[in-house]
Enzyme design. Structure first.
Site, PDB file in Angstrom:
ATOM      1  N   GLU A  59       0.802  -1.230   0.000  1.00 39.31           N
ATOM      2  CA  GLU A  59       0.000   0.000   0.000  1.00 39.31           C
ATOM      3  C   GLU A  59       0.835   1.281   0.000  1.00 39.31           C
ATOM      4  O   GLU A  59       0.278   2.366   0.137  1.00 39.31           O
ATOM      5  CB  GLU A  59      -0.901   0.018   1.239  1.00 39.31           C
ATOM      6  CG  GLU A  59      -1.939  -1.078   1.247  1.00 39.31           C
ATOM      7  CD  GLU A  59      -2.894  -0.921   2.427  1.00 39.31           C
ATOM      8  OE1 GLU A  59      -3.883  -0.190   2.278  1.00 39.31           O
ATOM      9  OE2 GLU A  59      -2.647  -1.521   3.470  1.00 39.31           O
ATOM     10  N   SER A 107      -6.294  -2.325   1.334  1.00 39.69           N
ATOM     11  CA  SER A 107      -6.506  -1.950  -0.071  1.00 39.69           C
ATOM     12  C   SER A 107      -6.891  -3.139  -0.938  1.00 39.69           C
ATOM     13  O   SER A 107      -6.656  -3.152  -2.141  1.00 39.69           O
ATOM     14  CB  SER A 107      -5.264  -1.271  -0.651  1.00 39.69           C
ATOM     15  OG  SER A 107      -5.094  -0.025  -0.039  1.00 39.69           O
ATOM     16  N   GLU A 132     -14.508  -5.133   8.459  1.00 38.23           N
ATOM     17  CA  GLU A 132     -13.215  -4.744   9.019  1.00 38.23           C
ATOM     18  C   GLU A 132     -13.268  -3.301   9.482  1.00 38.23           C
ATOM     19  O   GLU A 132     -14.221  -2.572   9.200  1.00 38.23           O
ATOM     20  CB  GLU A 132     -12.099  -4.907   7.972  1.00 38.23           C
ATOM     21  CG  GLU A 132     -12.289  -4.026   6.747  1.00 38.23           C
ATOM     22  CD  GLU A 132     -11.127  -4.139   5.762  1.00 38.23           C
ATOM     23  OE1 GLU A 132     -10.136  -4.817   6.066  1.00 38.23           O
ATOM     24  OE2 GLU A 132     -11.226  -3.524   4.695  1.00 38.23           O
ATOM     25  N   SER A 188     -10.543   9.372  -1.605  1.00 36.61           N
ATOM     26  CA  SER A 188     -10.809   8.428  -0.513  1.00 36.61           C
ATOM     27  C   SER A 188     -12.120   8.742   0.195  1.00 36.61           C
ATOM     28  O   SER A 188     -12.652   9.838   0.092  1.00 36.61           O
ATOM     29  CB  SER A 188      -9.665   8.460   0.503  1.00 36.61           C
ATOM     30  OG  SER A 188      -8.456   8.033  -0.082  1.00 36.61           O
TER      31      SER A 188
END
Length: 324
Positions: free
Chosen positions: A14, A164, A286, A297
């Protein structure tokens, strides 16, 4: 003027996304209050990178840097590393030993949430629902019949500790299972195999904003791909709809579960939790504690919807760290 080190990069797949997140933080700091320093953390080097891309090594003894003969120390660290060592507790523990404030949660919370298996196990007794799962450690015997009997098809095979969507596969037939397991082991030595939850995927940020635990607007994720994978997250192969097109009643259930999880875990800083809504009930997938902060994002999108600018979001994170 406070000196703020923005750490970015990291040791995982990532790192490129983290460099983007870190630069967004750097470019949106309130310059009347803070002087930002971009610090790249890689296995081979820890360096401060100035605006001309000159690199100056970080002294790991006290996390300082010497530039043209003068030593710079930092008032706080803005943690923008996704994956190890920024999201799994290693950097948090190091900064705690140095007594240096940083913006993310503490090392225990980071390590716990980074391990999907342990996170879901800790939340389960509090009534937080999750998918039926089967766990494998590298070297374990793989009993395909037993796995599929427990989780059914289709199912998801995921590395236990990665982000990711690296290493995740959706398995539709028994033949695909072995390949998916090999793929997941490339990212981690522990694997989580989960039953497929058929429902709407949503993501919700929870932050401490001005001293109060605040649930941000919920985002609905509609992936063009089979699931919210790397392409969907970063290459535009998904629609992210904020606020989510769900009833107020269901939205409220999501908010309650997201906030409750944040508080049970004694979280600080940012968190972003992913849920699948099945028959109106949220099932947690999660929780991310260093969520992406790139302009595309989810947390920046949700903050915008809540009327919080990036500058306000980052100022808030730094001020809370300094108060810790």
């Amino acid at each position: 003027m406070k000196h703020i080190a923005i750490i970015m990069g990291g040791y995982s797949s990532e790192y490129e996304i983290s460099l983007k997140s870190g630069n967004v933080v750097y470019n949106n700091l309130d310059q009347s209050k803070y002087k930002g320093y971009r610090v790249h953390i890689f296995t081979e080097k820890w360096v401060y990178v100035d605006d001309n891309d000159n690199e100056f090594p970080i002294d790991k003894n006290d996390f300082s840097v010497t530039v043209n003969g003068s030593k710079i120390t930092f008032d706080a660290v803005f943690n923008a590393i996704h994956g190890t060592p920024g999201e799994d507790g290693l950097m948090q523990a190091y900064f705690e030993l140095l007594n240096l404030p940083q913006t993310s949660c503490n090392y225990y919370q980071a390590a716990l949430t980074f391990n999907k298996r342990d996170l879901l196990s800790v939340l389960k007794p509090y009534g937080i629902k999750s998918a039926t799962s089967y766990y494998l450690n590298q070297g374990d015997e793989i009993n395909e019949e037993e796995i599929l009997e427990k989780v059914g098809l289709p199912c998801f095979v995921k590395p236990n500790k990665s982000g990711s969507s690296f290493g995740i596969s959706k398995v539709k037939t028994k033949d695909e299972l072995a390949i998916a397991i090999v793929n997941a082991y490339k990212e981690d030595n522990e694997i989580i195999i989960e039953s497929f939850l058929d429902g709407t995927e949503v993501s919700v940020g929870v932050i401490n904003y001005k001293g109060k635990v605040t649930v941000l607007p919920i985002t609905e994720i509609v992936s063009e791909n089979d699931f919210f994978d790397y392409e969907a997250k970063y290459l535009g192969k998904s629609q992210e709809i904020t606020p989510a097109r769900i009833s107020e009643e269901i939205a409220n259930k999501v908010r309650v579960v997201a906030k409750k999880s944040y508080e049970i875990l004694k979280m600080t800083g940012f968190s972003r939790s992913e849920f699948i809504l099945v028959n109106g009930e949220p099932f947690m997938l999660e929780m991310n504690t260093i969520p992406g902060l790139t302009t595309e994002s989810l947390i920046p999108q949700q903050a915008r919807e809540a009327g919080i600018s990036l500058e306000e979001l980052f100022t808030n994170a730094i001020e809370l760290a300094l108060k810790k």
